[in-house]
Motif scaffolding. Structure first.
Motif, PDB file in Angstrom:
ATOM      1  N   GLU A  58       1.412  -1.182  -0.030  1.00 21.26           N
ATOM      2  CA  GLU A  58      -0.128   0.359  -0.029  1.00 21.26           C
ATOM      3  C   GLU A  58       1.257   1.297  -0.322  1.00 21.26           C
ATOM      4  N   PRO A  59       1.130   1.304  -0.742  1.00 15.76           N
ATOM      5  CA  PRO A  59       2.072   3.100  -1.265  1.00 15.76           C
ATOM      6  C   PRO A  59       1.581   3.938  -0.341  1.00 15.76           C
ATOM      7  N   ASP A  60       0.993   4.528   0.404  1.00 11.77           N
ATOM      8  CA  ASP A  60       0.337   5.590   0.963  1.00 11.77           C
ATOM      9  C   ASP A  60      -0.032   5.333   2.625  1.00 11.77           C
ATOM     10  N   LYS A  61       0.649   3.865   3.020  1.00 11.28           N
ATOM     11  CA  LYS A  61       0.775   3.402   4.381  1.00 11.28           C
ATOM     12  C   LYS A  61       2.057   3.011   4.143  1.00 11.28           C
ATOM     13  N   ASP A  62       2.416   1.899   3.234  1.00 11.56           N
ATOM     14  CA  ASP A  62       4.111   1.585   4.317  1.00 11.56           C
ATOM     15  C   ASP A  62       4.685   1.603   2.619  1.00 11.56           C
ATOM     16  N   GLY A  63       5.336   2.633   1.700  1.00 13.24           N
ATOM     17  CA  GLY A  63       6.067   2.436   0.556  1.00 13.24           C
ATOM     18  C   GLY A  63       7.209   1.674   0.704  1.00 13.24           C
ATOM     19  N   ILE A  64       7.493   1.581  -0.903  1.00 12.24           N
ATOM     20  CA  ILE A  64       8.486   0.172  -1.523  1.00 12.24           C
ATOM     21  C   ILE A  64      10.142   1.158  -1.589  1.00 12.24           C
ATOM     22  N   PHE A  65      11.014   0.963  -0.994  1.00 11.95           N
ATOM     23  CA  PHE A  65      12.289   1.668  -1.700  1.00 11.95           C
ATOM     24  C   PHE A  65      12.748   1.171  -2.971  1.00 11.95           C
ATOM     25  N   GLU A  66      13.023   2.354  -3.467  1.00 12.46           N
ATOM     26  CA  GLU A  66      13.192   2.206  -5.040  1.00 12.46           C
ATOM     27  C   GLU A  66      14.467   1.742  -5.273  1.00 12.46           C
ATOM     28  N   GLN A  67      15.399   1.606  -4.597  1.00 13.77           N
ATOM     29  CA  GLN A  67      16.957   0.952  -4.379  1.00 13.77           C
ATOM     30  C   GLN A  67      16.854  -0.409  -4.237  1.00 13.77           C
ATOM     31  N   SER A  68      16.040  -0.786  -3.755  1.00 10.50           N
ATOM     32  CA  SER A  68      16.054  -1.642  -3.388  1.00 10.50           C
ATOM     33  C   SER A  68      16.601  -3.486  -3.897  1.00 10.50           C
ATOM     34  N   PRO A  69      17.884  -4.152  -3.307  1.00  8.62           N
ATOM     35  CA  PRO A  69      18.888  -5.381  -4.764  1.00  8.62           C
ATOM     36  C   PRO A  69      17.697  -6.053  -5.084  1.00  8.62           C
ATOM     37  N   THR A  70      18.027  -6.169  -6.786  1.00 13.37           N
ATOM     38  CA  THR A  70      17.329  -6.910  -7.357  1.00 13.37           C
ATOM     39  C   THR A  70      18.723  -7.203  -8.392  1.00 13.37           C
ATOM     40  N   VAL A  71      18.286  -8.623  -9.401  1.00 15.58           N
ATOM     41  CA  VAL A  71      19.377  -9.885 -10.175  1.00 15.58           C
ATOM     42  C   VAL A  71      18.972  -9.585 -11.137  1.00 15.58           C
ATOM     43  N   ALA A  72      19.153  -9.231 -12.605  1.00 19.04           N
ATOM     44  CA  ALA A  72      18.530  -9.385 -13.747  1.00 19.04           C
ATOM     45  C   ALA A  72      19.383 -10.474 -14.582  1.00 19.04           C
ATOM     46  N   ALA A  73      19.966 -11.540 -13.503  1.00 22.39           N
ATOM     47  CA  ALA A  73      20.144 -12.578 -14.379  1.00 22.39           C
ATOM     48  C   ALA A  73      19.277 -13.849 -14.193  1.00 22.39           C
ATOM     49  N   ASP A  74      18.328 -13.687 -13.026  1.00 22.56           N
ATOM     50  CA  ASP A  74      17.079 -14.426 -12.893  1.00 22.56           C
ATOM     51  C   ASP A  74      16.042 -13.976 -12.236  1.00 22.56           C
ATOM     52  N   GLY A  75      16.366 -12.772 -11.947  1.00 24.08           N
ATOM     53  CA  GLY A  75      15.164 -11.708 -11.941  1.00 24.08           C
ATOM     54  C   GLY A  75      14.365 -11.943 -10.572  1.00 24.08           C
ATOM     55  N   THR A  76      15.481 -12.431  -9.549  1.00 17.48           N
ATOM     56  CA  THR A  76      15.642 -12.165  -8.201  1.00 17.48           C
ATOM     57  C   THR A  76      15.609 -10.612  -7.817  1.00 17.48           C
ATOM     58  N   ALA A  77      14.618 -10.354  -6.680  1.00 18.25           N
ATOM     59  CA  ALA A  77      14.423  -9.673  -6.137  1.00 18.25           C
ATOM     60  C   ALA A  77      13.710  -9.582  -4.588  1.00 18.25           C
ATOM     61  N   TYR A  78      14.242  -8.247  -3.988  1.00 18.44           N
ATOM     62  CA  TYR A  78      13.658  -8.300  -2.852  1.00 18.44           C
ATOM     63  C   TYR A  78      13.475  -7.075  -2.055  1.00 18.44           C
TER      64      TYR A  78
END
Length: 401
Positions: free
Chosen positions: A227-247
């Motif tokens: 919910e963006p207005d209650k608990d937004g996501i850090f845009e700089q969260s770690p992701t991996v292009a090779a296999d699409g893993t994201a946290y």
């Protein structure tokens, strides 16, 4: 004193001394060595080691002088740099042979026709090998996901907002924009494999964009997962292009494990604080509760092989998500448990990590540009690069994507 009052013998002595000084000065001048002619040379950097890293310096006090540093983290030496003008973004290819910089300039310095550019540099000679003009790019504060490469480095994705949210897809071999993909209501680029990317959307979903070989574009949205207005996501969260893993990490410290793709799946979130044996932090419904929270600029880094995530943490209320981290907490992304905790002598706005079996960890002093290198497995400080830059904002290590 007046010369008329000086005794003749004293006057002769004074005049003699002056003559000697004059002669000495003339002799000294004649004896000056002939300076050798200046000589210049050009070196080629060796192949990048796992500890040869890129550090972006946005130089916020005079942004058009931004740059990307090439640093040997083992010796603490600056090896070279390339320009990265006005809120630029940069990336390193998976083989560490090319550096890409998406930047913006004006023909007359601070005015005139605007040029949005994608520069390609040879990573070893630092010579520019392509200087491509883009239709547009989002001229916003630099974050890793304003600009990104696909898994093998054959494509660049440039996020732009002119006139609406879209991504320019660039063929890095032909050096040309092949298509513009509209992503209404969504932003930024999180690549997965070589066939597409995802973007974060204002309705709490991910937009998953697949790029067909025939130029056709497919787009599917996940169900809303935050919910963006209650608990937004850090845009700089770690992701991996090779296999699409994201946290994807939220402001309160909830972690959303995600496998990105044509049909991205988002798993049940887990709490950083609970992983450390504490109570989960509240969202914006309780904005004044002080507890440990993630924060900073480059807030987290992932060591892929060990499934360990390094997160900047500080004590604060809900809206302190931009506060620098006073500690780095290391989590096992499989067990969701905190396994190490490193207090920092200097609060840091960034954390980075190399991808080898003996990884290094990086933090920085936002006030004076000092850059700190530590052992990622123990947190032990190894060396400090004094005043590396003005506005150090993130690092990129070989193999990170």
């Amino acid at each position: 004193m007046s010369l008329q009052k000086v005794r003749p013998s004293l006057l002769r002595a004074l005049l003699g001394s002056a003559a000697i000084l004059t002669m000495g000065g003339t002799a000294a001048k004649a004896a000056e060595p002939v300076l050798q002619t200046e000589q210049s040379d050009v070196i080629t950097l060796p192949a990048y080691s796992p500890h040869t890293i890129l550090v972006e310096d946005a130089v916020y006090t005079h942004n058009k002088d931004g740059r990307v540093y090439v640093v040997d983290a083992d010796s603490g030496k600056l090896l070279g740099m390339v320009q990265a003008a006005y809120n630029a973004n940069m990336a390193l290819t998976p083989d560490a042979k090319r550096i890409y910089v998406a930047e913006t300039t004006w023909e007359r310095g601070n005015r005139g026709a605007r040029n949005d550019l994608l520069a390609e540099y040879d990573a070893n000679t630092l010579k520019i090998t392509s200087d491509e003009k883009l239709p547009a790019r989002a001229l916003v504060t630099p974050k890793k996901n304003d600009f990104a490469l696909n898994a093998d480095g054959s494509r660049s994705y440039v996020y732009q907002m002119s006139p609406s949210n879209a991504v320019e897809v660039v063929d890095n071999t032909a050096h040309k924009v092949t298509q513009t993909v509209e992503i209404p209501g969504c932003a930024l680029v999180y690549p997965w494999g070589n066939a597409g990317f995802s973007s974060l959307c204002a309705d709490g979903t991910l937009a998953n964009v697949s790029l067909g070989a025939d130029g056709k574009v497919g787009m599917m949205h996940t169900a809303p997962f935050f919910e963006p207005d209650k608990d937004g996501i850090f845009e700089q969260s770690p992701t991996v292009a090779a296999d699409g893993t994201a946290y994807f990490i939220s402001y309160s410290g909830m972690v959303y494990p995600t496998k990105m793709g044509e049909n991205s799946t988002v798993e049940k979130p887990w709490s950083l604080q609970e992983g450390a044996g504490m109570k989960a932090a509240p969202d914006s419904s309780k904005p004044f509760e002080v507890t440990w929270r993630p924060g900073g600029w480059q807030i987290a880094a992932l060591h892929k092989a060990s499934h360990q995530m390094y997160v900047l943490m500080h004590k604060g209320t809900f809206w302190t998500h931009k506060d620098n981290g006073t500690e780095v907490w290391v989590f096992d992304t499989q067990t969701h448990k905190r396994i190490r905790r490193y207090p920092l002598k200097v609060a840091s706005n960034l954390v980075g990590v190399t991808q080898d079996a003996h990884p290094l960890m990086f933090t920085a002093n936002e006030d004076n540009g000092d850059f700190f290198v530590s052992d990622a497995l123990t947190g032990k400080p190894l060396r400090t690069i004094k005043a590396l830059g003005t506005s150090l904002i993130f690092t990129v290590a070989p193999g990170e994507g």
